[in-house]
Scaffold this active site. Sequence first.
Site, PDB file in Angstrom:
ATOM      1  N   ARG A   1      -6.464  -8.600  13.130  1.00 38.36           N
ATOM      2  CA  ARG A   1      -5.670  -8.826  14.355  1.00 38.36           C
ATOM      3  C   ARG A   1      -5.753 -10.283  14.799  1.00 38.36           C
ATOM      4  NH1 ARG A   1      -5.898  -4.083  18.935  1.00 38.36           N
ATOM      5  NH2 ARG A   1      -5.248  -2.365  17.614  1.00 38.36           N
TER       6      ARG A   1
ATOM      7  N   HIS B   1     -17.408   7.701  12.754  1.00 38.45           N
ATOM      8  CA  HIS B   1     -16.078   7.884  13.353  1.00 38.45           C
ATOM      9  C   HIS B   1     -15.964   9.260  14.020  1.00 38.45           C
ATOM     10  CE1 HIS B   1     -14.312   4.656  10.414  1.00 38.45           C
ATOM     11  NE2 HIS B   1     -15.236   4.185  11.216  1.00 38.45           N
TER      12      HIS B   1
ATOM     13  N   LYS C   1     -10.703  -4.577  11.161  1.00 41.24           N
ATOM     14  CA  LYS C   1      -9.330  -4.514  11.679  1.00 41.24           C
ATOM     15  C   LYS C   1      -9.132  -5.562  12.793  1.00 41.24           C
ATOM     16  CE  LYS C   1      -8.189   0.129  10.048  1.00 41.24           C
ATOM     17  NZ  LYS C   1      -7.908   1.549  10.293  1.00 41.24           N
TER      18      LYS C   1
ATOM     19  N   LEU D   1      -1.140   7.443   3.213  1.00 42.77           N
ATOM     20  CA  LEU D   1      -0.202   7.236   4.319  1.00 42.77           C
ATOM     21  C   LEU D   1       1.001   6.415   3.862  1.00 42.77           C
ATOM     22  CD1 LEU D   1       0.443   7.620   7.321  1.00 42.77           C
ATOM     23  CD2 LEU D   1      -0.666   5.429   7.736  1.00 42.77           C
TER      24      LEU D   1
ATOM     25  N   GLY E   1       0.843  -1.214   0.000  1.00 38.89           N
ATOM     26  CA  GLY E   1       0.000   0.000   0.000  1.00 38.89           C
ATOM     27  C   GLY E   1       0.868   1.250   0.000  1.00 38.89           C
ATOM     28  N   GLY E   2       2.076   1.113  -0.513  1.00 40.76           N
ATOM     29  CA  GLY E   2       3.061   2.203  -0.484  1.00 40.76           C
ATOM     30  C   GLY E   2       2.724   3.361  -1.406  1.00 40.76           C
ATOM     31  N   THR E   3       1.741   3.179  -2.274  1.00 44.44           N
ATOM     32  CA  THR E   3       1.331   4.291  -3.143  1.00 44.44           C
ATOM     33  C   THR E   3       0.181   5.082  -2.526  1.00 44.44           C
ATOM     34  OG1 THR E   3      -0.060   2.697  -4.275  1.00 44.44           O
ATOM     35  CG2 THR E   3       2.028   3.278  -5.354  1.00 44.44           C
TER      36      THR E   3
ATOM     37  N   ARG F   1       1.140  -3.399  -7.425  1.00 41.67           N
ATOM     38  CA  ARG F   1       0.333  -4.456  -8.023  1.00 41.67           C
ATOM     39  C   ARG F   1       0.149  -4.228  -9.513  1.00 41.67           C
ATOM     40  NH1 ARG F   1      -5.589  -3.522  -6.846  1.00 41.67           N
ATOM     41  NH2 ARG F   1      -5.761  -1.285  -6.584  1.00 41.67           N
TER      42      ARG F   1
HETATM   43  P1  NDP Z   1      -5.398   4.775   0.523  1.00 36.11           P
HETATM   44  O1  NDP Z   1      -6.843   4.886   0.175  1.00 36.11           O
HETATM   45  O2  NDP Z   1      -4.544   5.934   0.168  1.00 36.11           O
HETATM   46  O3  NDP Z   1      -4.868   3.423  -0.149  1.00 36.11           O
HETATM   47  C1  NDP Z   1      -3.672   2.808   0.257  1.00 36.11           C
HETATM   48  C2  NDP Z   1      -3.262   1.698  -0.641  1.00 36.11           C
HETATM   49  O4  NDP Z   1      -4.267   0.686  -0.757  1.00 36.11           O
HETATM   50  C3  NDP Z   1      -2.886   2.106  -2.067  1.00 36.11           C
HETATM   51  O5  NDP Z   1      -1.489   1.972  -2.171  1.00 36.11           O
HETATM   52  C4  NDP Z   1      -3.607   1.105  -2.935  1.00 36.11           C
HETATM   53  O6  NDP Z   1      -2.791   0.507  -3.932  1.00 36.11           O
HETATM   54  C5  NDP Z   1      -3.992   0.011  -1.957  1.00 36.11           C
HETATM   55  N1  NDP Z   1      -5.148  -0.726  -2.464  1.00 36.11           N
HETATM   56  C6  NDP Z   1      -6.413  -0.261  -2.617  1.00 36.11           C
HETATM   57  N2  NDP Z   1      -7.203  -1.228  -3.125  1.00 36.11           N
HETATM   58  C7  NDP Z   1      -6.411  -2.322  -3.278  1.00 36.11           C
HETATM   59  C8  NDP Z   1      -6.641  -3.630  -3.747  1.00 36.11           C
HETATM   60  N3  NDP Z   1      -7.840  -4.017  -4.174  1.00 36.11           N
HETATM   61  N4  NDP Z   1      -5.604  -4.491  -3.780  1.00 36.11           N
HETATM   62  C9  NDP Z   1      -4.371  -4.095  -3.356  1.00 36.11           C
HETATM   63  N5  NDP Z   1      -4.090  -2.854  -2.900  1.00 36.11           N
HETATM   64  C10 NDP Z   1      -5.092  -1.992  -2.876  1.00 36.11           C
HETATM   65  O7  NDP Z   1      -5.250   4.456   2.095  1.00 36.11           O
HETATM   66  P2  NDP Z   1      -5.074   5.475   3.306  1.00 36.11           P
HETATM   67  O8  NDP Z   1      -3.676   5.957   3.359  1.00 36.11           O
HETATM   68  O9  NDP Z   1      -6.185   6.470   3.269  1.00 36.11           O
HETATM   69  O10 NDP Z   1      -5.358   4.521   4.554  1.00 36.11           O
HETATM   70  C11 NDP Z   1      -4.338   3.714   5.156  1.00 36.11           C
HETATM   71  C12 NDP Z   1      -4.759   3.360   6.583  1.00 36.11           C
HETATM   72  O11 NDP Z   1      -4.891   4.550   7.372  1.00 36.11           O
HETATM   73  C13 NDP Z   1      -6.094   2.613   6.706  1.00 36.11           C
HETATM   74  O12 NDP Z   1      -5.982   1.612   7.677  1.00 36.11           O
HETATM   75  C14 NDP Z   1      -7.067   3.675   7.180  1.00 36.11           C
HETATM   76  O13 NDP Z   1      -8.129   3.151   7.936  1.00 36.11           O
HETATM   77  C15 NDP Z   1      -6.158   4.582   8.010  1.00 36.11           C
HETATM   78  N6  NDP Z   1      -6.629   5.973   8.026  1.00 36.11           N
HETATM   79  C16 NDP Z   1      -6.751   6.631   9.225  1.00 36.11           C
HETATM   80  C17 NDP Z   1      -7.181   7.951   9.270  1.00 36.11           C
HETATM   81  C18 NDP Z   1      -7.245   8.666  10.568  1.00 36.11           C
HETATM   82  O14 NDP Z   1      -7.629   9.842  10.617  1.00 36.11           O
HETATM   83  N7  NDP Z   1      -6.831   8.035  11.649  1.00 36.11           N
HETATM   84  C19 NDP Z   1      -7.538   8.679   8.058  1.00 36.11           C
HETATM   85  C20 NDP Z   1      -7.323   7.925   6.846  1.00 36.11           C
HETATM   86  C21 NDP Z   1      -6.888   6.620   6.854  1.00 36.11           C
HETATM   87  P3  NDP Z   1      -2.820   0.971  -5.470  1.00 36.11           P
HETATM   88  O15 NDP Z   1      -2.056   2.260  -5.504  1.00 36.11           O
HETATM   89  O16 NDP Z   1      -2.172  -0.119  -6.180  1.00 36.11           O
HETATM   90  O17 NDP Z   1      -4.268   1.182  -5.842  1.00 36.11           O
END
Ligand code: NDP
Length: 312
Positions: free
Chosen positions: A142, A270, A138, A15, A10-12, A35
């Site tokens: 866990r 939330h 989540k 976060l 999820g490096g793209t 991917r």
């Molecule tokens: P993003 O929506 O930016 O997505 C992160 C990654 O998920 C992307 O790299 C994407 O890959 C990958 N992804 C999406 N769909 C798929 C799939 N079907 N198969 C494989 N990879 C996939 O995530 P966030 O950064 O928003 O969220 C990351 C975490 O942070 C989550 O757990 C979220 O709940 C949490 N969060 C917490 C917040 C807070 O305020 N505390 C606010 C926002 C998020 P690709 O580039 O290949 O599509």
Amino acid sequence: MERSRVLVVGGTGYLGRRIVRASLDYGHPTYVLHRREIGVDIDKIQMLMSFKKQGAHLVEGSFTDHRILVDAVKQVDVVICAISGVHIRSHQILLQLKLVDAIKEAGNIKRFLPSEFGTDPARMGHAIAPGRVTFDDKMVVRKAIEDAGIPFTYVSANCFAGYFVGGLCQPGHIIPSRDSVCLLGDGNVKAIFVEEDDIAVYTIKTIDDPRTLNKTLYIRPPENILSQKEVVEAWEELIGKELSKSSTSEEDFLTNIKGQDYASQVALGHYYHVLYEGCLTNFEIGDEGEEASQLYPEVVYTRVKDYLKQYV
Ligand code: NDP
């Protein structure tokens, strides 16, 4: 000490990209799973290329190919997953079960950090539907991690500054208004705000730290434990102007959730728990957790009042 090799899944993401950069900055050999399904998303390809330029190893993989996932995991010591988990963007938390299977089979991982980075789901058994799906999923992940005996750290990062501070804690807003603000209730409930690059730094700091093995790392920077009103006051001070204020009662907020689309209902749920109930601050950290700013006092975290300066 030799630094662990890190695979970021999820490096793209919003976060995830920050975690990749922090991992590189702290000298970890860093692998980024990308991917095949990325297709012709040019922004993401260019992001991956910029990681490569900075020294990251790009690993092609897919959640639909167990063998490739196992091979990717075998190249590293630590796996950090930041797969999407926000319904207004995308919610793929349970896909991580495939990653857990791969880590279990590979058998070499010293630490797994699943995609958490928010409210501690273990404390949200009472959460309202449908927003509780985030915490429930989540917790499923866990359980799979713990059943498989995989060493872990869960990062409870509280509120991302970009969403919560930028919008003065109002759902649906991510840029602060210069005119008005709607307070959730009396606006006095304390929440915790953390800048996203800081979350990435604390996350990387913890991966080789024995003190957080099989524990939750709560990120509670002391100067960022603030109420909505205090965030608004910081903004008013910066712009030299008082905003006009209205307020939504708890009852009206809950009634309003029902008429919204699914993704908004999840998000509003939330906000409800954070800003009416105070779910981030209504407990002390026990033996199962550690606090990041205490463990890593050398990290100079971004204060809310400084974060807001970018919007002036
Ligand atoms: P993003 O929506 O930016 O997505 C992160 C990654 O998920 C992307 O790299 C994407 O890959 C990958 N992804 C999406 N769909 C798929 C799939 N079907 N198969 C494989 N990879 C996939 O995530 P966030 O950064 O928003 O969220 C990351 C975490 O942070 C989550 O757990 C979220 O709940 C949490 N969060 C917490 C917040 C807070 O305020 N505390 C606010 C926002 C998020 P690709 O580039 O290949 O599509």
